[in-house]
Motif scaffolding. Structure first.
Motif, PDB file in Angstrom:
ATOM      1  N   VAL A 118       0.864  -1.184   0.000  1.00 58.13           N
ATOM      2  CA  VAL A 118       0.000   0.000   0.000  1.00 58.13           C
ATOM      3  C   VAL A 118       0.897   1.228   0.000  1.00 58.13           C
ATOM      4  N   ASN A 119       0.577   2.198  -0.891  1.00 62.59           N
ATOM      5  CA  ASN A 119       1.418   3.397  -0.910  1.00 62.59           C
ATOM      6  C   ASN A 119       1.025   4.353   0.216  1.00 62.59           C
ATOM      7  N   LEU A 120       1.838   5.374   0.410  1.00 66.09           N
ATOM      8  CA  LEU A 120       1.663   6.278   1.552  1.00 66.09           C
ATOM      9  C   LEU A 120       0.361   7.046   1.473  1.00 66.09           C
ATOM     10  N   ILE A 121      -0.023   7.477   0.271  1.00 62.63           N
ATOM     11  CA  ILE A 121      -1.253   8.270   0.121  1.00 62.63           C
ATOM     12  C   ILE A 121      -2.463   7.435   0.530  1.00 62.63           C
ATOM     13  N   GLU A 122      -2.538   6.201   0.043  1.00 68.25           N
ATOM     14  CA  GLU A 122      -3.644   5.316   0.414  1.00 68.25           C
ATOM     15  C   GLU A 122      -3.649   5.049   1.920  1.00 68.25           C
ATOM     16  N   PHE A 123      -2.457   4.865   2.464  1.00 66.74           N
ATOM     17  CA  PHE A 123      -2.345   4.553   3.888  1.00 66.74           C
ATOM     18  C   PHE A 123      -2.814   5.726   4.754  1.00 66.74           C
ATOM     19  N   THR A 124      -2.331   6.919   4.445  1.00 65.33           N
ATOM     20  CA  THR A 124      -2.698   8.084   5.270  1.00 65.33           C
ATOM     21  C   THR A 124      -4.172   8.436   5.106  1.00 65.33           C
ATOM     22  N   ASP A 125      -4.716   8.252   3.891  1.00 65.79           N
ATOM     23  CA  ASP A 125      -6.152   8.507   3.692  1.00 65.79           C
ATOM     24  C   ASP A 125      -6.982   7.549   4.550  1.00 65.79           C
ATOM     25  N   PHE A 126      -6.567   6.266   4.555  1.00 68.64           N
ATOM     26  CA  PHE A 126      -7.305   5.305   5.375  1.00 68.64           C
ATOM     27  C   PHE A 126      -7.165   5.630   6.866  1.00 68.64           C
ATOM     28  N   MET A 127      -5.953   5.953   7.295  1.00 64.90           N
ATOM     29  CA  MET A 127      -5.733   6.230   8.714  1.00 64.90           C
ATOM     30  C   MET A 127      -6.543   7.436   9.176  1.00 64.90           C
ATOM     31  N   ASP A 128      -6.652   8.454   8.330  1.00 64.67           N
ATOM     32  CA  ASP A 128      -7.446   9.627   8.700  1.00 64.67           C
ATOM     33  C   ASP A 128      -8.921   9.273   8.781  1.00 64.67           C
ATOM     34  N   SER A 129      -9.391   8.446   7.833  1.00 61.82           N
ATOM     35  CA  SER A 129     -10.791   8.014   7.855  1.00 61.82           C
ATOM     36  C   SER A 129     -11.061   7.135   9.072  1.00 61.82           C
ATOM     37  N   TYR A 130     -10.127   6.239   9.388  1.00 59.01           N
ATOM     38  CA  TYR A 130     -10.281   5.370  10.553  1.00 59.01           C
ATOM     39  C   TYR A 130     -10.307   6.201  11.834  1.00 59.01           C
ATOM     40  N   ARG A 131      -9.425   7.199  11.898  1.00 58.76           N
ATOM     41  CA  ARG A 131      -9.364   8.075  13.078  1.00 58.76           C
ATOM     42  C   ARG A 131     -10.714   8.733  13.338  1.00 58.76           C
ATOM     43  N   GLN A 132     -11.318   9.283  12.323  1.00 56.71           N
ATOM     44  CA  GLN A 132     -12.599   9.970  12.482  1.00 56.71           C
ATOM     45  C   GLN A 132     -13.720   8.984  12.807  1.00 56.71           C
ATOM     46  N   THR A 133     -13.736   7.855  12.114  1.00 53.04           N
ATOM     47  CA  THR A 133     -14.810   6.876  12.313  1.00 53.04           C
ATOM     48  C   THR A 133     -14.780   6.298  13.719  1.00 53.04           C
ATOM     49  N   ALA A 134     -13.577   5.982  14.218  1.00 56.20           N
ATOM     50  CA  ALA A 134     -13.455   5.411  15.560  1.00 56.20           C
ATOM     51  C   ALA A 134     -14.018   6.371  16.606  1.00 56.20           C
ATOM     52  N   LEU A 135     -13.677   7.644  16.484  1.00 58.12           N
ATOM     53  CA  LEU A 135     -14.188   8.633  17.440  1.00 58.12           C
ATOM     54  C   LEU A 135     -15.698   8.778  17.334  1.00 58.12           C
ATOM     55  N   GLN A 136     -16.216   8.736  16.102  1.00 54.52           N
ATOM     56  CA  GLN A 136     -17.660   8.889  15.893  1.00 54.52           C
ATOM     57  C   GLN A 136     -18.436   7.719  16.492  1.00 54.52           C
ATOM     58  N   ILE A 137     -17.904   6.514  16.385  1.00 55.74           N
ATOM     59  CA  ILE A 137     -18.599   5.340  16.930  1.00 55.74           C
ATOM     60  C   ILE A 137     -18.675   5.424  18.447  1.00 55.74           C
ATOM     61  N   TYR A 138     -17.578   5.831  19.092  1.00 55.90           N
ATOM     62  CA  TYR A 138     -17.605   6.002  20.549  1.00 55.90           C
ATOM     63  C   TYR A 138     -18.619   7.074  20.943  1.00 55.90           C
ATOM     64  N   ASP A 139     -18.659   8.152  20.163  1.00 57.64           N
ATOM     65  CA  ASP A 139     -19.614   9.234  20.467  1.00 57.64           C
ATOM     66  C   ASP A 139     -21.047   8.760  20.277  1.00 57.64           C
ATOM     67  N   MET A 140     -21.286   7.951  19.251  1.00 59.71           N
ATOM     68  CA  MET A 140     -22.637   7.428  19.014  1.00 59.71           C
ATOM     69  C   MET A 140     -23.104   6.577  20.196  1.00 59.71           C
ATOM     70  N   LYS A 141     -22.231   5.699  20.689  1.00 59.50           N
ATOM     71  CA  LYS A 141     -22.593   4.855  21.822  1.00 59.50           C
ATOM     72  C   LYS A 141     -22.861   5.695  23.069  1.00 59.50           C
ATOM     73  N   ASN A 142     -22.017   6.671  23.274  1.00 58.30           N
ATOM     74  CA  ASN A 142     -22.185   7.545  24.448  1.00 58.30           C
ATOM     75  C   ASN A 142     -23.486   8.325  24.369  1.00 58.30           C
ATOM     76  N   GLU A 143     -23.818   8.819  23.182  1.00 58.39           N
ATOM     77  CA  GLU A 143     -25.042   9.613  23.024  1.00 58.39           C
ATOM     78  C   GLU A 143     -26.288   8.785  23.302  1.00 58.39           C
ATOM     79  N   ILE A 144     -26.260   7.502  22.960  1.00 58.23           N
ATOM     80  CA  ILE A 144     -27.403   6.633  23.273  1.00 58.23           C
ATOM     81  C   ILE A 144     -27.585   6.523  24.777  1.00 58.23           C
ATOM     82  N   MET A 145     -26.480   6.331  25.486  1.00 59.50           N
ATOM     83  CA  MET A 145     -26.562   6.247  26.952  1.00 59.50           C
ATOM     84  C   MET A 145     -27.052   7.559  27.551  1.00 59.50           C
TER      85      MET A 145
END
Length: 413
Positions: A370-397
């Motif tokens: 995997v080249n660097l551009i693909e890797f960093t794009d995925f890592m940035d998307s993963y970073r945002q998604t992970a935080l959003q999922i935790y926030d979604m669970k918290n908001e339900i509670m």
């Protein structure tokens, strides 16, 4: 050996400043130590004192008289031949005392409802801070995991960039992602400090609290369903919400007050007995005395009118509170339902796949697949998604806690 001992001491010092506590542990500490709750309890004690005071009658009046000057004998303070005494007691008429006591008892019921509402509000704050802290800690762990890898990768790229083996553009791309992760971490740590402070104030515990909530327990809470539909929840809220019950009780309270004020228009009796040595028709005569104001007008009529207006005012306030409560329950239920449905759409397999893809991207990037551009794009998307999922669970509670706060009875399985 000294290094190992020093490390052990450092870890022990860190753990000494933290307490692992379940939500139940926090609730017990909250009910025992919360200063707002303890202070509010005194309002009930003071209401008891008002009831005690309302039951107390006026003291009897004792008066006496002696001769100051005898003009016949031309003698000052001729006490032996002229003196007298009397005692009087005020007798309440028209049920004044009964009405005053009933009003005082009603005030105590209002104080108890205010205490109940404060208890619910503060407990909701406690639960909110606890769950907020729990998910912020998970976000911090996830962010630290990404930072650990990205910092190592950035260090390697800096070394290679200095040798001219990789472009400065690639180094800057990685640096940008590390900056974003560090910025996430800064915000998360700020939130953690805020929630830790809230828990300290609410529980009265000076140490930092580490939420003791397993992933299985968290999943059970997230999967919980409320008893009944929206209309059933509204009905339960009207029956149990202390704030709404307070306004209903306030109507009864104002009626009791109006009744008390009306009874104040009834004249009271002053009864007593007197003894006079020589000043009356007979020597050493004993007299019965009765006094009553002449009811030429209603001396408390203005307060009666004012009290009647208070009844109407409190009725309107109760009507408003009913509408407001039903609207809040409706909104809170819809918010919970939409958030719950949104999370349900994300399958557990999807979350597992995301972690598998994350691990796969790391391995394939190391292997050069995997080249660097693909890797960093995925890592940035993963970073945002992970935080959003935790926030979604918290908001339900948090939405479930808001429903609990409004309905104030068990509504979740």
């Amino acid at each position: 050996m000294n290094k190992i001992a020093g490390l052990f001491i450092a870890i022990s010092s860190f753990m000494a400043g933290q307490q692992q506590m379940s939500l139940l542990d926090c609730e017990e500490a909250f009910q025992k130590n919360n200063l707002q709750l303890l202070a509010e309890q005194y309002n009930i004690n003071m209401a008891d004192a008002d009831i005690l005071q309302a039951k107390i009658w006026e003291l009897p009046q004792l008066s006496g008289q002696i001769n100051a000057y005898n003009p016949e004998g031309k003698k000052a303070f001729d006490i032996g031949h002229a003196k007298g005494a009397e005692i009087t007691q005020l007798i309440y008429m028209g049920g004044k005392k009964k009405n005053e006591i009933a009003f005082a008892k009603s005030n105590k019921e209002l104080a108890q409802l205010q205490f109940s509402q404060l208890l619910v509000d503060l407990r909701t704050q406690l639960h909110a801070a606890y769950f907020n802290l729990y998910y912020e800690k998970l976000k911090l762990d996830n962010t630290n995991k990404q930072l650990g890898y990205m910092n190592d990768l950035l260090s390697a790229y800096r070394a290679q960039s200095a040798k001219g083996n990789v472009s400065l553009k690639d180094e800057v791309r990685l640096q940008s992602l590390v900056i974003q992760l560090n910025n996430d971490k800064l915000g998360i740590n700020k939130n953690i400090l805020e929630f830790e402070q809230s828990l300290k104030v609410l529980t009265g515990i000076s140490d930092d609290i580490e939420p003791q909530l397993s992933e299985v327990d968290a999943k059970e809470i997230l999967a919980a369903q409320p008893f009944g539909d929206e209309d059933e929840l509204k009905k339960k809220a009207l029956e149990n919400n202390s704030d709404y019950q307070y306004f209903l009780k306030l109507i009864d309270n104002s009626k009791l007050y109006a009744q008390w004020q009306k009874s104040l228009n009834v004249p009271d009796l002053n009864v007593g007995a007197g003894w006079d040595q020589n000043g009356g028709t007979f020597k050493n005569e004993v007299n019965l005395m009765v006094g009553i104001p002449l009811p030429l007008w209603k001396s408390n009529q203005g307060n009666v009118v004012k009290a009647n207006f208070a009844i109407q005012q409190n009725q309107k306030n109760a009507d408003y509170q009913k509408l407001n409560l039903e609207t809040k329950v409706q909104s809170a239920y819809k918010t919970w339902k939409s958030q719950y449905d949104q999370l349900v759409e994300i399958k557990s397999t999807d979350l597992s796949n995301m972690e598998l893809v994350y691990d796969g991207m790391l391995k394939n990037f190391r292997k050069g697949n995997v080249n660097l551009i693909e890797f960093t794009d995925f890592m940035d998307s993963y970073r945002q998604t992970a935080l959003q999922i935790y926030d979604m669970k918290n908001e339900i509670m948090q939405s479930a806690e808001q429903l609990n706060q409004l309905i104030q009875t068990k509504i979740f399985y």
